[in-house]
Motif scaffolding. Structure first.
Motif, PDB file in Angstrom:
ATOM      1  N   GLN A  85      64.064  74.369  42.497  1.00  0.00           N
ATOM      2  CA  GLN A  85      63.247  73.188  42.275  1.00  0.00           C
ATOM      3  C   GLN A  85      63.177  72.902  40.780  1.00  0.00           C
ATOM      4  OE1 GLN A  85      60.046  72.297  44.977  1.00  0.00           O
ATOM      5  NE2 GLN A  85      59.891  74.497  45.363  1.00  0.00           N
ATOM      6  N   ARG A  86      63.310  71.614  40.416  1.00  0.00           N
ATOM      7  CA  ARG A  86      63.372  71.242  39.004  1.00  0.00           C
ATOM      8  C   ARG A  86      62.708  69.905  38.747  1.00  0.00           C
ATOM      9  NH1 ARG A  86      67.080  74.105  35.943  1.00  0.00           N
ATOM     10  NH2 ARG A  86      68.128  75.658  37.177  1.00  0.00           N
ATOM     11  N   VAL A  87      62.232  69.771  37.517  1.00  0.00           N
ATOM     12  CA  VAL A  87      61.755  68.495  36.995  1.00  0.00           C
ATOM     13  C   VAL A  87      62.603  68.211  35.766  1.00  0.00           C
ATOM     14  CG1 VAL A  87      59.826  67.318  35.873  1.00  0.00           C
ATOM     15  CG2 VAL A  87      59.396  68.808  37.848  1.00  0.00           C
ATOM     16  N   ARG A  88      63.204  67.021  35.722  1.00  0.00           N
ATOM     17  CA  ARG A  88      64.075  66.657  34.599  1.00  0.00           C
ATOM     18  C   ARG A  88      63.739  65.257  34.126  1.00  0.00           C
ATOM     19  NH1 ARG A  88      69.400  68.793  37.492  1.00  0.00           N
ATOM     20  NH2 ARG A  88      69.371  70.918  36.706  1.00  0.00           N
ATOM     21  N   GLY A  89      64.046  65.015  32.858  1.00  0.00           N
ATOM     22  CA  GLY A  89      63.878  63.668  32.326  1.00  0.00           C
ATOM     23  C   GLY A  89      63.523  63.684  30.855  1.00  0.00           C
ATOM     24  N   ASP A  90      63.213  62.517  30.370  1.00  0.00           N
ATOM     25  CA  ASP A  90      62.881  62.315  28.974  1.00  0.00           C
ATOM     26  C   ASP A  90      61.504  62.893  28.643  1.00  0.00           C
ATOM     27  OD1 ASP A  90      63.593  60.701  26.458  1.00  0.00           O
ATOM     28  OD2 ASP A  90      61.551  60.048  26.932  1.00  0.00           O
ATOM     29  N   ALA A  91      61.394  63.570  27.512  1.00  0.00           N
ATOM     30  CA  ALA A  91      60.119  64.181  27.107  1.00  0.00           C
ATOM     31  C   ALA A  91      59.034  63.127  26.903  1.00  0.00           C
ATOM     32  CB  ALA A  91      60.303  65.007  25.838  1.00  0.00           C
ATOM     33  N   LEU A  92      59.399  61.958  26.397  1.00  0.00           N
ATOM     34  CA  LEU A  92      58.401  60.896  26.226  1.00  0.00           C
ATOM     35  C   LEU A  92      57.861  60.452  27.582  1.00  0.00           C
ATOM     36  CD1 LEU A  92      56.775  58.905  24.566  1.00  0.00           C
ATOM     37  CD2 LEU A  92      58.758  57.360  24.617  1.00  0.00           C
ATOM     38  N   ASP A  93      58.734  60.260  28.553  1.00  0.00           N
ATOM     39  CA  ASP A  93      58.271  59.915  29.903  1.00  0.00           C
ATOM     40  C   ASP A  93      57.336  60.998  30.439  1.00  0.00           C
ATOM     41  OD1 ASP A  93      59.561  57.487  30.151  1.00  0.00           O
ATOM     42  OD2 ASP A  93      61.235  58.277  31.333  1.00  0.00           O
ATOM     43  N   PHE A  94      57.684  62.255  30.189  1.00  0.00           N
ATOM     44  CA  PHE A  94      56.861  63.368  30.656  1.00  0.00           C
ATOM     45  C   PHE A  94      55.467  63.296  30.022  1.00  0.00           C
ATOM     46  CE2 PHE A  94      55.373  67.770  30.452  1.00  0.00           C
ATOM     47  CZ  PHE A  94      55.449  68.113  31.793  1.00  0.00           C
ATOM     48  N   ARG A  95      55.419  63.062  28.722  1.00  0.00           N
ATOM     49  CA  ARG A  95      54.116  62.973  28.034  1.00  0.00           C
ATOM     50  C   ARG A  95      53.314  61.781  28.535  1.00  0.00           C
ATOM     51  NH1 ARG A  95      57.443  64.088  23.452  1.00  0.00           N
ATOM     52  NH2 ARG A  95      57.227  61.928  22.818  1.00  0.00           N
ATOM     53  N   LEU A  96      53.966  60.647  28.724  1.00  0.00           N
ATOM     54  CA  LEU A  96      53.257  59.473  29.224  1.00  0.00           C
ATOM     55  C   LEU A  96      52.722  59.701  30.631  1.00  0.00           C
ATOM     56  CD1 LEU A  96      55.629  56.680  27.892  1.00  0.00           C
ATOM     57  CD2 LEU A  96      53.327  57.218  27.060  1.00  0.00           C
TER      58      LEU A  96
ATOM     59  N   ARG B 214      48.598  60.190  31.825  1.00  0.00           N
ATOM     60  CA  ARG B 214      48.228  59.088  32.716  1.00  0.00           C
ATOM     61  C   ARG B 214      48.389  57.712  32.091  1.00  0.00           C
ATOM     62  NH1 ARG B 214      49.476  61.316  37.084  1.00  0.00           N
ATOM     63  NH2 ARG B 214      48.003  62.727  37.990  1.00  0.00           N
ATOM     64  N   ARG B 215      49.387  57.575  31.244  1.00  0.00           N
ATOM     65  CA  ARG B 215      49.698  56.259  30.666  1.00  0.00           C
ATOM     66  C   ARG B 215      50.795  55.563  31.445  1.00  0.00           C
ATOM     67  NH1 ARG B 215      49.164  56.683  24.218  1.00  0.00           N
ATOM     68  NH2 ARG B 215      47.018  57.420  24.216  1.00  0.00           N
ATOM     69  N   ARG B 216      51.518  56.299  32.263  1.00  0.00           N
ATOM     70  CA  ARG B 216      52.549  55.742  33.143  1.00  0.00           C
ATOM     71  C   ARG B 216      52.466  56.435  34.499  1.00  0.00           C
ATOM     72  NH1 ARG B 216      52.857  53.186  29.182  1.00  0.00           N
ATOM     73  NH2 ARG B 216      54.629  52.379  28.039  1.00  0.00           N
ATOM     74  N   ARG B 217      52.834  55.688  35.526  1.00  0.00           N
ATOM     75  CA  ARG B 217      52.974  56.278  36.864  1.00  0.00           C
ATOM     76  C   ARG B 217      54.373  56.860  36.983  1.00  0.00           C
ATOM     77  NH1 ARG B 217      50.810  50.959  39.412  1.00  0.00           N
ATOM     78  NH2 ARG B 217      52.950  50.526  38.868  1.00  0.00           N
ATOM     79  N   LEU B 218      54.552  57.796  37.869  1.00  0.00           N
ATOM     80  CA  LEU B 218      55.848  58.439  38.048  1.00  0.00           C
ATOM     81  C   LEU B 218      56.949  57.408  38.289  1.00  0.00           C
ATOM     82  CD1 LEU B 218      57.593  60.937  38.272  1.00  0.00           C
ATOM     83  CD2 LEU B 218      56.839  61.175  40.653  1.00  0.00           C
ATOM     84  N   ALA B 219      56.678  56.397  39.092  1.00  0.00           N
ATOM     85  CA  ALA B 219      57.678  55.373  39.403  1.00  0.00           C
ATOM     86  C   ALA B 219      58.082  54.559  38.177  1.00  0.00           C
ATOM     87  CB  ALA B 219      57.151  54.446  40.491  1.00  0.00           C
ATOM     88  N   GLU B 220      57.280  54.595  37.129  1.00  0.00           N
ATOM     89  CA  GLU B 220      57.574  53.851  35.907  1.00  0.00           C
ATOM     90  C   GLU B 220      58.340  54.691  34.881  1.00  0.00           C
ATOM     91  OE1 GLU B 220      53.737  50.898  35.783  1.00  0.00           O
ATOM     92  OE2 GLU B 220      53.479  52.939  35.012  1.00  0.00           O
ATOM     93  N   THR B 221      58.707  55.887  35.251  1.00  0.00           N
ATOM     94  CA  THR B 221      59.434  56.781  34.348  1.00  0.00           C
ATOM     95  C   THR B 221      60.825  57.062  34.900  1.00  0.00           C
ATOM     96  OG1 THR B 221      58.823  58.889  35.375  1.00  0.00           O
ATOM     97  CG2 THR B 221      57.243  57.927  33.802  1.00  0.00           C
ATOM     98  N   GLY B 222      61.621  57.734  34.107  1.00  0.00           N
ATOM     99  CA  GLY B 222      62.933  58.172  34.547  1.00  0.00           C
ATOM    100  C   GLY B 222      62.938  59.629  34.987  1.00  0.00           C
TER     101      GLY B 222
END
Length: 71
Positions: free
Chosen positions: A29-40, A44-52
């Protein structure tokens, strides 16, 4: 919530492409993506669907949905 059934790995990538990872390297199991998206997401500044961000595995997906930072 009960703890995850198995460990997972988190791999956020920085602007230079470098990855700061934690969790077992061989975790299925893994979580991957941009660190900025992760921080947002965790602030709670972005919803999961709004990130990559992507999650492989049910526990990893659930964790992304509930992850928060408390200051």
């Amino acid at each position: 919530m009960p703890p995850p059934a198995e460990p997972f790995r988190v791999e956020p990538a920085g602007p230079d492409g470098g990855i700061r990872a934690w969790g077992p390297e061989r975790a299925a199991q893994r979580v991957r993506g941009d660190a900025l998206d992760f921080r947002l997401l965790v602030t709670r500044r972005r919803r999961l669907a709004e990130t990559g961000l992507t999650a492989v595995g049910e526990d990893a997906r659930t964790w992304l949905e509930v992850a928060r930072v408390f200051l």
